[in-house]
Scaffold this active site. Structure first.
Site, PDB file in Angstrom:
ATOM      1  NE  ARG A 263      29.651  10.405  24.797  1.00 57.84           N
ATOM      2  CZ  ARG A 263      28.901  10.160  23.759  1.00 57.84           C
ATOM      3  NH1 ARG A 263      28.232  11.251  23.464  1.00 57.84           N
ATOM      4  NH2 ARG A 263      28.580   8.932  23.534  1.00 57.84           N
ATOM      5  CG  HIS A 267      32.744  10.514  21.152  1.00 63.08           C
ATOM      6  ND1 HIS A 267      33.147   9.560  22.351  1.00 63.08           N
ATOM      7  CD2 HIS A 267      33.613  10.085  20.089  1.00 63.08           C
ATOM      8  CE1 HIS A 267      34.405   8.989  22.049  1.00 63.08           C
ATOM      9  NE2 HIS A 267      34.682   9.241  20.915  1.00 63.08           N
ATOM     10  CE1 TYR A 276      25.284   8.409  21.058  1.00 61.39           C
ATOM     11  CE2 TYR A 276      25.829   9.081  18.848  1.00 61.39           C
ATOM     12  CZ  TYR A 276      25.938   9.143  20.284  1.00 61.39           C
ATOM     13  OH  TYR A 276      27.160   9.906  20.725  1.00 61.39           O
TER      14      TYR A 276
END
Length: 369
Positions: A263, A267, A276
């Protein structure tokens, strides 16, 4: 008391790849024949589909930033996993997607504006599943796998050789629904293909935290015939999907594919992946870009790449213009439509709820709200 060390890595199934990062063809005895009949024109269509899909995704992300959409779940970097797999299906196969399979839905004939209408809040579903044999996007993590298992059981009893396909991410494999769906599919030997797009991150948690071994290896424990492929290699994805579908059509039971991809974006547009995810990780995966890899392969085989890229760009520009025109002209739904189609027939509690809500809103009329 001593414990025996288990070499998990030694037990992992291999990851199939037909195109390496340099765009060079890699032989694979198991999957080669599934792509042997693909022509240069087919490859050009793959390129066009991925370029258009990336443009759709970028436009949707921009529209959300501009206040035209409430939310969007980007798929940047996962174009090969979606286009390669859906182009291997046939129209009578029924698909059960998650909330990120925009490319799968678009390739099945869902209009781009219908895809975005739900994220805008203009519709509650977006399209009629029976017209395109793909269910509306599922927001509840992993729930669609149970729907696919049930549908697959119905296919088996009907005696056709169609297949139910369900898409989900690596994070969904931690949900009980996915395990239950695989148990039912395996128990009844239902023709169901479980397609996991392992994009490395379940929101902010890395896949290694969820699974101490490859996800594909876990699927084998349920008795599913399993493949693991380079999800940024459209040829490998297409071939593995063909193999998995053939297994199901021949009455040999359910199958599982783990497409290892990444990805590239967030998200959802409400997420900040920089909190993160390390920048060097992103750069490493950019070098594996699925579109760039196919372009390199087209160069290797001596194709007229410039004309194919221009055709793809023209198609992407056309879709983007149509999409923006449709979004800006899309009417807001009437308030009372919230209660439509909740039940197939008149339902007294729903009727009372409609009357009560409309009465409540009437109290504010004339107050400038």
């Amino acid at each position: 008391m001593s414990t025996k060390h288990i070499d998990v890595a030694a037990e992992c199934i291999p990851t199939h790849q037909l195109l390496n990062v340099a765009g060079e063809r890699v032989p694979d005895r198991e999957l080669d024949h599934y792509v042997a009949k693909l022509t240069e024109s087919d490859l050009a269509d793959f390129l066009r589909d991925m370029v258009v899909l990336r443009r759709l995704d970028n436009e949707a992300t921009a529209l959300q930033r501009q206040g035209e959409l409430g939310l969007w779940a980007p798929l940047l970097g996962q174009e090969a996993a979606q286009i390669g797999s859906v182009r291997a299906t046939r129209d009578s196969d029924f698909i059960f997607p998650s909330y990120r399979e925009h490319g799968v839905a678009w390739a099945r004939g869902v209009k781009a504006e219908d895809l975005l209408s739900v994220w805008r809040g203009a519709q509650s579903s977006g399209w009629n599943p029976n017209e395109v044999n793909i269910a509306c996007q599922q927001i509840v993590i992993g729930a669609q796998t149970l729907h696919a298992a049930g549908y697959g059981m119905g296919i088996k009893f009907d005696g056709t050789d169609d297949v139910a396909i369900t898409y989900f991410g690596d994070g969904a494999t931690s949900q009980g629904d996915v395990s239950e769906a695989m148990v039912f599919a395996a128990s009844y030997q239902a023709p169901v293909l479980f397609f996991c797009q392992n994009n490395q991150w379940a929101i902010s948690e890395p896949v290694a935290l969820q699974s101490r071994t490859q996800i594909a290896d876990r699927a084998q424990g349920f008795g599913l015939k399993t493949w693991r492929v380079d999800g940024n290699d459209i040829l490998a994805v297409y071939a593995a999907t063909q193999a998995a579908l053939a297994h199901c059509r021949n009455g040999l039971g359910p199958t599982f594919i783990e497409a290892v991809t990444y990805r590239m974006g967030s998200h959802t547009t409400a997420d900040d992946p920089t909190r993160y995810r390390k920048p060097d990780e992103l750069e490493q995966w950019k070098a594996k870009d699925p579109i760039d890899r196919l372009v390199k392969y087209l160069h290797v085989i001596g194709a007229d790449v410039q004309s194919y890229e221009q055709r793809a760009q023209n198609a992407a520009d056309e879709l983007a213009a149509q999409l923006r025109a449709a979004i800006t002209a899309m009417p807001d739904p009437a308030v009372d439509e919230l209660f439509d189609n909740v039940y197939s027939e008149a339902h007294e509690p729903s009727v009372r709820a409609r009357e009560g809500y409309l009465g409540y809103l009437a109290e504010f009329e004339g107050e400038g709200h």
